[in-house]
Design a protein around this motif. Structure first.
Motif, PDB file in Angstrom:
ATOM      1  N   VAL A  16      11.145  -4.361   2.519  1.00  0.00           N
ATOM      2  CA  VAL A  16      11.685  -3.099   2.021  1.00  0.00           C
ATOM      3  C   VAL A  16      12.194  -3.333   0.604  1.00  0.00           C
ATOM      4  N   ASP A  17      11.781  -2.484  -0.316  1.00  0.00           N
ATOM      5  CA  ASP A  17      12.262  -2.514  -1.689  1.00  0.00           C
ATOM      6  C   ASP A  17      13.288  -1.400  -1.834  1.00  0.00           C
ATOM      7  N   ASP A  18      14.572  -1.760  -1.800  1.00  0.00           N
ATOM      8  CA  ASP A  18      15.644  -0.762  -1.853  1.00  0.00           C
ATOM      9  C   ASP A  18      15.676  -0.007  -3.173  1.00  0.00           C
ATOM     10  N   GLU A  19      15.334  -0.688  -4.256  1.00  0.00           N
ATOM     11  CA  GLU A  19      15.393  -0.065  -5.574  1.00  0.00           C
ATOM     12  C   GLU A  19      14.363   1.052  -5.716  1.00  0.00           C
ATOM     13  N   LYS A  20      13.146   0.801  -5.245  1.00  0.00           N
ATOM     14  CA  LYS A  20      12.070   1.789  -5.364  1.00  0.00           C
ATOM     15  C   LYS A  20      11.925   2.647  -4.117  1.00  0.00           C
ATOM     16  N   SER A  21      12.728   2.360  -3.090  1.00  0.00           N
ATOM     17  CA  SER A  21      12.676   3.096  -1.822  1.00  0.00           C
ATOM     18  C   SER A  21      11.269   3.123  -1.246  1.00  0.00           C
ATOM     19  N   ASN A  22      10.624   1.954  -1.221  1.00  0.00           N
ATOM     20  CA  ASN A  22       9.320   1.889  -0.586  1.00  0.00           C
ATOM     21  C   ASN A  22       9.202   0.644   0.280  1.00  0.00           C
ATOM     22  N   ILE A  23       8.112   0.581   0.991  1.00  0.00           N
ATOM     23  CA  ILE A  23       7.837  -0.501   1.929  1.00  0.00           C
ATOM     24  C   ILE A  23       6.601  -1.234   1.427  1.00  0.00           C
ATOM     25  N   MET A  24       6.697  -2.546   1.364  1.00  0.00           N
ATOM     26  CA  MET A  24       5.555  -3.350   0.946  1.00  0.00           C
ATOM     27  C   MET A  24       5.024  -4.093   2.169  1.00  0.00           C
ATOM     28  N   THR A  38      -1.541  -6.434  -1.073  1.00  0.00           N
ATOM     29  CA  THR A  38      -0.221  -5.842  -0.897  1.00  0.00           C
ATOM     30  C   THR A  38      -0.336  -4.335  -1.035  1.00  0.00           C
ATOM     31  N   ALA A  39       0.170  -3.625  -0.041  1.00  0.00           N
ATOM     32  CA  ALA A  39       0.201  -2.162  -0.074  1.00  0.00           C
ATOM     33  C   ALA A  39       1.655  -1.727  -0.261  1.00  0.00           C
ATOM     34  N   HIS A  40       1.867  -0.724  -1.104  1.00  0.00           N
ATOM     35  CA  HIS A  40       3.196  -0.149  -1.332  1.00  0.00           C
ATOM     36  C   HIS A  40       3.184   1.251  -0.730  1.00  0.00           C
ATOM     37  N   TRP A  41       4.008   1.448   0.301  1.00  0.00           N
ATOM     38  CA  TRP A  41       4.004   2.717   1.030  1.00  0.00           C
ATOM     39  C   TRP A  41       5.365   3.393   0.981  1.00  0.00           C
ATOM     40  N   SER A  42       5.338   4.717   0.967  1.00  0.00           N
ATOM     41  CA  SER A  42       6.561   5.493   1.170  1.00  0.00           C
ATOM     42  C   SER A  42       6.879   5.463   2.663  1.00  0.00           C
ATOM     43  N   ALA A  43       8.044   5.943   3.027  1.00  0.00           N
ATOM     44  CA  ALA A  43       8.411   5.999   4.442  1.00  0.00           C
ATOM     45  C   ALA A  43       7.421   6.879   5.218  1.00  0.00           C
ATOM     46  N   GLU A  44       6.966   7.956   4.601  1.00  0.00           N
ATOM     47  CA  GLU A  44       6.023   8.860   5.273  1.00  0.00           C
ATOM     48  C   GLU A  44       4.673   8.183   5.492  1.00  0.00           C
ATOM     49  N   GLU A  45       4.201   7.453   4.496  1.00  0.00           N
ATOM     50  CA  GLU A  45       2.934   6.736   4.644  1.00  0.00           C
ATOM     51  C   GLU A  45       3.044   5.651   5.711  1.00  0.00           C
ATOM     52  N   ASP A  51       2.086   5.482  13.516  1.00  0.00           N
ATOM     53  CA  ASP A  51       1.516   6.404  14.509  1.00  0.00           C
ATOM     54  C   ASP A  51       0.082   6.018  14.851  1.00  0.00           C
ATOM     55  N   ALA A  52      -0.706   5.668  13.840  1.00  0.00           N
ATOM     56  CA  ALA A  52      -2.090   5.265  14.082  1.00  0.00           C
ATOM     57  C   ALA A  52      -2.158   3.975  14.888  1.00  0.00           C
ATOM     58  N   LEU A  53      -1.287   3.027  14.587  1.00  0.00           N
ATOM     59  CA  LEU A  53      -1.262   1.772  15.348  1.00  0.00           C
ATOM     60  C   LEU A  53      -0.863   2.014  16.802  1.00  0.00           C
ATOM     61  N   ARG A  54       0.069   2.906  17.028  1.00  0.00           N
ATOM     62  CA  ARG A  54       0.460   3.234  18.413  1.00  0.00           C
ATOM     63  C   ARG A  54      -0.724   3.823  19.185  1.00  0.00           C
ATOM     64  N   LYS A  55      -1.468   4.701  18.532  1.00  0.00           N
ATOM     65  CA  LYS A  55      -2.655   5.273  19.175  1.00  0.00           C
ATOM     66  C   LYS A  55      -3.692   4.193  19.462  1.00  0.00           C
ATOM     67  N   ALA A  56      -3.864   3.271  18.533  1.00  0.00           N
ATOM     68  CA  ALA A  56      -4.827   2.182  18.728  1.00  0.00           C
ATOM     69  C   ALA A  56      -4.412   1.284  19.886  1.00  0.00           C
TER      70      ALA A  56
END
Length: 67
Positions: A16-24, A38-45, A51-56
């Motif tokens: 978690v990057d607290d400064e940019k409020s995203n997840i790496m 490396t993927a940089h995602w928002s909380a929504e992404e 959700d997709a992993l849970r379905k899988a």
């Protein structure tokens, strides 16, 4: 920059990057000469991927029980 490692193993790191409020999410190919992506995602992404992993997982388990 305040990074907090949430999960880490040989092939996956979640930070978690607290400064940019995203997840790496960093994926490694492993092996002698690993390659990284490396993927940089928002909380929504990140939630959409969760959700997709849970379905899988449910499909693999052949049931609809919540995780």
């Amino acid at each position: 920059m305040a990074w907090t490692t949430i999960f880490e193993n040989e092939q996956l790191t979640v930070v978690v990057d607290d400064e940019k409020s995203n997840i790496m999410v960093e994926l490694s190919s492993g092996g002698y000469r690993p390659r990284f992506v490396t993927a940089h995602w928002s909380a929504e992404e990140a939630q959409a991927v969760i959700d997709a992993l849970r379905k899988a997982v449910a499909a693999v388990r052949k049931d609809d029980s919540p995780l």
